[in-house]
Design a protein around this motif. Structure first.
Motif, PDB file in Angstrom:
ATOM      1  N   VAL A  56       0.848  -1.189   0.000  1.00  0.00           N
ATOM      2  CA  VAL A  56       0.000   0.000   0.000  1.00  0.00           C
ATOM      3  C   VAL A  56       0.889   1.247   0.000  1.00  0.00           C
ATOM      4  N   GLY A  57       0.549   2.192  -0.855  1.00  0.00           N
ATOM      5  CA  GLY A  57       1.322   3.428  -0.966  1.00  0.00           C
ATOM      6  C   GLY A  57       2.425   3.365  -2.012  1.00  0.00           C
ATOM      7  N   TRP A  58       2.627   2.193  -2.593  1.00  0.00           N
ATOM      8  CA  TRP A  58       3.638   2.003  -3.621  1.00  0.00           C
ATOM      9  C   TRP A  58       2.949   1.743  -4.953  1.00  0.00           C
ATOM     10  N   VAL A  59       3.684   1.923  -6.047  1.00  0.00           N
ATOM     11  CA  VAL A  59       3.204   1.540  -7.374  1.00  0.00           C
ATOM     12  C   VAL A  59       4.199   0.542  -7.952  1.00  0.00           C
ATOM     13  N   LYS A  60       3.700  -0.261  -8.888  1.00  0.00           N
ATOM     14  CA  LYS A  60       4.576  -1.207  -9.576  1.00  0.00           C
ATOM     15  C   LYS A  60       4.631  -0.819 -11.043  1.00  0.00           C
ATOM     16  N   LEU A  61       5.851  -0.684 -11.549  1.00  0.00           N
ATOM     17  CA  LEU A  61       6.098  -0.336 -12.936  1.00  0.00           C
ATOM     18  C   LEU A  61       6.655  -1.568 -13.638  1.00  0.00           C
ATOM     19  N   ARG A 122       7.315   6.218  -4.626  1.00  0.00           N
ATOM     20  CA  ARG A 122       7.536   4.877  -4.060  1.00  0.00           C
ATOM     21  C   ARG A 122       7.199   3.878  -5.161  1.00  0.00           C
ATOM     22  N   ILE A 123       8.240   3.253  -5.725  1.00  0.00           N
ATOM     23  CA  ILE A 123       8.054   2.479  -6.944  1.00  0.00           C
ATOM     24  C   ILE A 123       8.803   1.144  -6.884  1.00  0.00           C
ATOM     25  N   VAL A 124       8.156   0.128  -7.397  1.00  0.00           N
ATOM     26  CA  VAL A 124       8.759  -1.188  -7.593  1.00  0.00           C
ATOM     27  C   VAL A 124       8.861  -1.361  -9.108  1.00  0.00           C
ATOM     28  N   VAL A 125      10.047  -1.699  -9.600  1.00  0.00           N
ATOM     29  CA  VAL A 125      10.253  -1.856 -11.045  1.00  0.00           C
ATOM     30  C   VAL A 125      10.446  -3.337 -11.358  1.00  0.00           C
ATOM     31  N   GLU A 126       9.706  -3.817 -12.356  1.00  0.00           N
ATOM     32  CA  GLU A 126       9.846  -5.198 -12.802  1.00  0.00           C
ATOM     33  C   GLU A 126      10.180  -5.233 -14.285  1.00  0.00           C
ATOM     34  N   SER A 127      11.068  -6.156 -14.628  1.00  0.00           N
ATOM     35  CA  SER A 127      11.444  -6.411 -16.015  1.00  0.00           C
ATOM     36  C   SER A 127      11.715  -7.907 -16.134  1.00  0.00           C
ATOM     37  N   ASP A 128      11.536  -8.455 -17.323  1.00  0.00           N
ATOM     38  CA  ASP A 128      11.822  -9.872 -17.523  1.00  0.00           C
ATOM     39  C   ASP A 128      13.269 -10.107 -17.954  1.00  0.00           C
ATOM     40  N   GLU A 161      11.950   6.201  -3.709  1.00  0.00           N
ATOM     41  CA  GLU A 161      12.148   5.084  -2.792  1.00  0.00           C
ATOM     42  C   GLU A 161      11.872   3.897  -3.691  1.00  0.00           C
ATOM     43  N   ILE A 162      12.871   3.119  -4.014  1.00  0.00           N
ATOM     44  CA  ILE A 162      12.731   2.164  -5.125  1.00  0.00           C
ATOM     45  C   ILE A 162      13.111   0.743  -4.714  1.00  0.00           C
TER      46      ILE A 162
END
Length: 164
Positions: A56-61, A122-128, A161-162
């Protein structure tokens, strides 16, 4: 959507763009319905993999890139909130020739900049691209073009904040 891409890449069969957009809208509705029913942290994606909601409070990219000789590269991203709702999504075509890991790095850099301009902190980054994510997590340094792109990503990370 993979079948539409494959028809174009391998058979040069064009599909009406409005049909593609309608299909994406259908998939988004299905995903949102699945997530509201699931009520859990973990949600199954179309490809059989698992997508985890950010806290909660974060986003996922989620970013991705594709490279095709003679065509260039396509980069794209989807940004979702902690409920799994899509905040925004974008794609771009670039007339450039890059190695796949470089294209993925370019996608992260481009869409992190867009996320910053949209007020995400506040971000979470995902890549394959495992090679890229491993290099970013280890803060690997080097002198090739790949590492210069990583340096640009490290620089923009200071604005967030990553979690990679």
């Amino acid at each position: 959507m993979r079948e539409v891409r494959n028809k174009w890449v391998f058979k040069k069969v064009k599909v009406d763009v409005f049909r593609v957009v309608r299909r994406v809208e259908e998939l988004m509705r299905e995903l949102n319905d699945d997530m509201s029913v699931a009520g859990e942290q973990e949600v199954c994606s179309e490809g059989g993999g698992r997508w985890l909601r950010p806290e909660v409070g974060w986003v996922k990219l989620n970013v991705d890139a594709g490279v095709k000789e003679g065509w260039g590269l396509g980069i794209g991203a989807v940004c979702r909130d902690s409920e799994g709702a899509m905040l925004w999504g974008m794609t771009e075509h670039r007339c450039a020739t890059l190695e796949p890991s470089m294209a993925e790095a370019e996608a992260i850099l481009v869409y992190m900049n867009k996320a910053r301009r949209r007020g995400c902190s506040r971000i979470v980054v995902e890549s394959d691209c495992k090679v890229l994510i491993d290099a970013l997590q280890l803060k690997t340094k080097g002198r090739s073009d790949f590492y210069l792109l990583l340096d640009d990503i490290y620089s923009i990370c200071n604005d967030f904040e990553i979690v990679l």
